[in-house]
Design a protein around this motif. Structure first.
Motif, PDB file in Angstrom:
ATOM      1  N   VAL A 198      -3.408  -4.559  -9.329  1.00 20.22           N
ATOM      2  CA  VAL A 198      -3.653  -5.194  -8.030  1.00 20.22           C
ATOM      3  C   VAL A 198      -4.398  -6.511  -8.224  1.00 20.22           C
ATOM      4  CG1 VAL A 198      -4.925  -4.991  -5.852  1.00 20.22           C
ATOM      5  CG2 VAL A 198      -3.533  -3.083  -6.668  1.00 20.22           C
ATOM      6  N   ARG A 199      -5.417  -6.501  -9.099  1.00 19.55           N
ATOM      7  CA  ARG A 199      -6.164  -7.737  -9.342  1.00 19.55           C
ATOM      8  C   ARG A 199      -5.269  -8.825  -9.927  1.00 19.55           C
ATOM      9  NH1 ARG A 199     -10.189  -4.054 -11.348  1.00 19.55           N
ATOM     10  NH2 ARG A 199      -9.599  -4.580 -13.499  1.00 19.55           N
ATOM     11  N   LEU A 200      -4.406  -8.437 -10.858  1.00 19.07           N
ATOM     12  CA  LEU A 200      -3.502  -9.414 -11.469  1.00 19.07           C
ATOM     13  C   LEU A 200      -2.521  -9.969 -10.425  1.00 19.07           C
ATOM     14  CD1 LEU A 200      -3.000 -10.563 -14.361  1.00 19.07           C
ATOM     15  CD2 LEU A 200      -1.126  -8.901 -14.549  1.00 19.07           C
ATOM     16  N   GLY A 201      -1.953  -9.061  -9.622  1.00 17.39           N
ATOM     17  CA  GLY A 201      -1.005  -9.491  -8.601  1.00 17.39           C
ATOM     18  C   GLY A 201      -1.626 -10.367  -7.538  1.00 17.39           C
ATOM     19  N   TYR A 252       0.844  -1.204   0.000  1.00 22.17           N
ATOM     20  CA  TYR A 252       0.000   0.000   0.000  1.00 22.17           C
ATOM     21  C   TYR A 252       0.879   1.254   0.000  1.00 22.17           C
ATOM     22  CZ  TYR A 252      -3.708   3.289   1.314  1.00 22.17           C
ATOM     23  OH  TYR A 252      -4.589   4.340   1.338  1.00 22.17           O
ATOM     24  N   LEU A 253       1.928   1.236   0.806  1.00 21.05           N
ATOM     25  CA  LEU A 253       2.845   2.371   0.880  1.00 21.05           C
ATOM     26  C   LEU A 253       3.455   2.674  -0.483  1.00 21.05           C
ATOM     27  CD1 LEU A 253       4.719   4.421   2.401  1.00 21.05           C
ATOM     28  CD2 LEU A 253       6.259   2.483   2.810  1.00 21.05           C
ATOM     29  N   LEU A 254       3.943   1.644  -1.163  1.00 22.87           N
ATOM     30  CA  LEU A 254       4.569   1.866  -2.459  1.00 22.87           C
ATOM     31  C   LEU A 254       3.576   2.368  -3.496  1.00 22.87           C
ATOM     32  CD1 LEU A 254       7.099   0.555  -1.254  1.00 22.87           C
ATOM     33  CD2 LEU A 254       7.346  -0.721  -3.376  1.00 22.87           C
ATOM     34  N   LEU A 255       2.361   1.842  -3.463  1.00 23.13           N
ATOM     35  CA  LEU A 255       1.377   2.217  -4.473  1.00 23.13           C
ATOM     36  C   LEU A 255       0.773   3.598  -4.234  1.00 23.13           C
ATOM     37  CD1 LEU A 255      -0.599  -1.133  -4.949  1.00 23.13           C
ATOM     38  CD2 LEU A 255       1.305  -0.252  -6.305  1.00 23.13           C
ATOM     39  N   ASN A 256       0.677   3.991  -2.962  1.00 23.95           N
ATOM     40  CA  ASN A 256      -0.041   5.228  -2.630  1.00 23.95           C
ATOM     41  C   ASN A 256       0.831   6.330  -2.039  1.00 23.95           C
ATOM     42  OD1 ASN A 256      -3.069   4.430  -3.028  1.00 23.95           O
ATOM     43  ND2 ASN A 256      -2.158   2.694  -1.937  1.00 23.95           N
ATOM     44  N   GLY A 257       2.041   6.002  -1.637  1.00 23.07           N
ATOM     45  CA  GLY A 257       2.953   7.022  -1.141  1.00 23.07           C
ATOM     46  C   GLY A 257       2.893   7.273   0.343  1.00 23.07           C
ATOM     47  N   ALA A 262      -5.377   5.148 -12.738  1.00 21.07           N
ATOM     48  CA  ALA A 262      -6.378   4.409 -11.968  1.00 21.07           C
ATOM     49  C   ALA A 262      -6.623   3.027 -12.582  1.00 21.07           C
ATOM     50  CB  ALA A 262      -7.678   5.203 -11.916  1.00 21.07           C
ATOM     51  N   LEU A 263      -6.649   2.975 -13.919  1.00 23.95           N
ATOM     52  CA  LEU A 263      -6.811   1.695 -14.600  1.00 23.95           C
ATOM     53  C   LEU A 263      -5.632   0.778 -14.312  1.00 23.95           C
ATOM     54  CD1 LEU A 263      -8.241  -0.177 -16.651  1.00 23.95           C
ATOM     55  CD2 LEU A 263      -7.019   1.062 -18.467  1.00 23.95           C
ATOM     56  N   LEU A 264      -4.413   1.314 -14.412  1.00 23.52           N
ATOM     57  CA  LEU A 264      -3.213   0.534 -14.118  1.00 23.52           C
ATOM     58  C   LEU A 264      -3.237   0.003 -12.693  1.00 23.52           C
ATOM     59  CD1 LEU A 264      -0.464   2.822 -15.718  1.00 23.52           C
ATOM     60  CD2 LEU A 264      -1.173   0.584 -16.553  1.00 23.52           C
ATOM     61  N   LEU A 265      -3.624   0.845 -11.755  1.00 21.73           N
ATOM     62  CA  LEU A 265      -3.640   0.456 -10.342  1.00 21.73           C
ATOM     63  C   LEU A 265      -4.607  -0.697 -10.095  1.00 21.73           C
ATOM     64  CD1 LEU A 265      -2.924   0.830  -7.365  1.00 21.73           C
ATOM     65  CD2 LEU A 265      -4.638   2.651  -7.261  1.00 21.73           C
ATOM     66  N   ASN A 266      -5.840  -0.542 -10.500  1.00 24.02           N
ATOM     67  CA  ASN A 266      -6.852  -1.549 -10.202  1.00 24.02           C
ATOM     68  C   ASN A 266      -6.595  -2.867 -10.928  1.00 24.02           C
ATOM     69  OD1 ASN A 266      -8.351   0.124  -8.463  1.00 24.02           O
ATOM     70  ND2 ASN A 266      -9.323   1.137 -10.201  1.00 24.02           N
ATOM     71  N   ALA A 267      -6.248  -2.780 -12.207  1.00 23.70           N
ATOM     72  CA  ALA A 267      -5.958  -3.999 -12.958  1.00 23.70           C
ATOM     73  C   ALA A 267      -4.700  -4.673 -12.426  1.00 23.70           C
ATOM     74  CB  ALA A 267      -5.803  -3.678 -14.448  1.00 23.70           C
ATOM     75  N   LEU A 322       4.439  -2.355 -10.372  1.00 19.67           N
ATOM     76  CA  LEU A 322       3.194  -1.590 -10.480  1.00 19.67           C
ATOM     77  C   LEU A 322       3.382  -0.178  -9.930  1.00 19.67           C
ATOM     78  CD1 LEU A 322       0.204  -1.356 -11.132  1.00 19.67           C
ATOM     79  CD2 LEU A 322      -0.318  -2.505  -8.969  1.00 19.67           C
ATOM     80  N   ALA A 323       4.062  -0.056  -8.786  1.00 14.37           N
ATOM     81  CA  ALA A 323       4.310   1.265  -8.211  1.00 14.37           C
ATOM     82  C   ALA A 323       5.116   2.138  -9.174  1.00 14.37           C
ATOM     83  CB  ALA A 323       5.045   1.127  -6.877  1.00 14.37           C
TER      84      ALA A 323
END
Length: 398
Positions: A142-145, A58-63, A135-140, A361-362
């Protein structure tokens, strides 16, 4: 630029030490005592390993670090997408026996993306909508990971003639990996694997991360950069080194054989996997990831009657420091830690990807949010030029 200013053109094969972007995600540096340390978003790796893997993701993805509600919601999001579609399991059953597990992972990831909710979303084909694309990259992503642990474990068990074990919605990311391998997710083992996942999560602009950035810069679909990055991770100069380091311990067998094995390799000019790094301050000092993995791995190995592994580890380390001025990199103690946990050697690199996927992803999120350009480096041409242009000879006269 002043038109009279001379531009200096240089070639740096491998881009060794050449900055290709700015980033606030991870930093390899030295602390005030001169010891190497890894920081994620400015936080010490020594502190972050005290929390769950999901928190650092979460930290890496959101800062920022999540509060309890944010962490719970993010963890639920991963759990909700961790179970494989039956079509994916059937697809895994079609693979030939003995397939390389990284090939299995990359191929199955490419398959499951076609089942994803955003597979037919064409937003990625629309330039200049960087915020929406992020936003598309983030959600897709996370689901893939979220599906990687199930793909790894189901694929492995099918290869062994066993039935897959479904993820348990009550378990964490690390605990589910063990559970689906039929390894009891005891707290001590879960903590060890949780630590490994955090240690592997990101490590500046390494080969696979750079690959993800290059592919994302073309503005392809949201899945391809994360799948493409697995190709260099498989390589023995990158993530695949952990499997060969583990194989080395199997070949040595006992501490008494360590010295002759390593010296023979060195005399023949062969690589000793698990040593050395392109980052200069990791040359002859143990990096923080090594220190952490050793600290966790030694007592666990003793408990399981595998203390001889770290005896071999220490002997190899002493030889390499003396002969090559090289300290272990993270692959060496982590491959032992995974072995102690009962993880099959063939899954070392796929588990690396289960973690590093979120680091990739981050990085691609950062690049898209920054409206990054298409990567298009140049070259220094060394062939015949216009003044030495070669004469074409028709085929019937050659």
């Amino acid at each position: 630029m002043n038109p009279n200013t001379e531009v200096l053109h240089t070639v740096d094969n491998g881009l060794d030490g050449v900055p290709v972007c700015t980033s606030d995600i991870s930093l390899t540096t030295v602390d005030h005592s001169g010891k190497p340390i890894l920081l994620y978003r400015g936080y010490s790796i020594y502190d972050l390993i005290e929390g769950p893997f999901e928190e650092t993701v979460y930290l890496l993805l959101n800062g920022t670090l999540p509060n309890r509600q944010q962490l719970d919601a993010f963890s639920r999001q991963i759990k909700e997408h961790s179970r494989l579609d039956q079509r994916a399991i059937d697809h895994l059953r079609s693979y030939p026996k003995g397939v390389n597990m990284m090939d299995l992972l990359m191929t199955s990831l490419s398959f499951v993306r076609m089942l994803d909710a955003d597979y037919e979303n064409t937003l990625w084909q629309t330039p200049k909508k960087d915020d929406d694309l992020a936003a598309l990259l983030l959600n897709a992503g996370v689901r893939l990971g979220a599906q990687i642990p199930a793909l790894i474990t189901a694929g492995w068990r099918i290869q062994q003639g066993l039935e897959p074990i479904a993820p348990d919605p009550e378990l964490s990311f690390a605990a589910n990996l063990l559970h689906m391998l039929d390894i009891a997710p005891e707290p001590e083992w879960v903590n060890a694997l949780n630590t490994v996942l955090i240690l592997y999560l990101d490590h500046t602009i390494n080969c696979s991360t750079f690959t993800a950035l290059v592919v994302e810069s073309s503005m392809t679909d949201p899945y391809t950069p994360l799948i493409a990055a697995g190709a260099p991770l498989k390589g023995v100069r990158h993530g695949g080194a952990n499997e060969l380091a583990a194989l080395m311990f199997e070949e040595i067998g006992t501490p008494g054989k360590a010295r002759s094995y390593i010296m023979n390799k060195l005399e023949n000019g062969e690589l000793i996997f698990g040593f050395g790094h392109r980052l200069p301050h990791y040359k002859h000092q143990k990096e923080s990831r090594v220190t952490i993995a050793e600290r966790i791995g030694r007592p666990l190995a003793d408990k399981k009657g595998l203390g001889h592994l770290f005896e071999i580890y220490d002997l190899i380390g002493d030889i390499m420091l003396k002969e090559k001025d090289r300290a272990p990199n993270a692959d060496l103690p982590i491959c032992l830690l995974l072995k102690v946990l009962g993880v099959p050697r063939e899954l070392n690199t796929p588990i690396f990807q289960a973690s590093r996927h979120f680091g990739w992803l981050a990085n691609i999120l950062r690049q898209r949010r920054a409206k990054g350009p298409l990567f298009r480096p140049t070259q220094e041409y060394t062939g015949p030029d216009i003044d030495r242009m070669r004469a074409y000879v028709p085929l019937n006269r050659r």
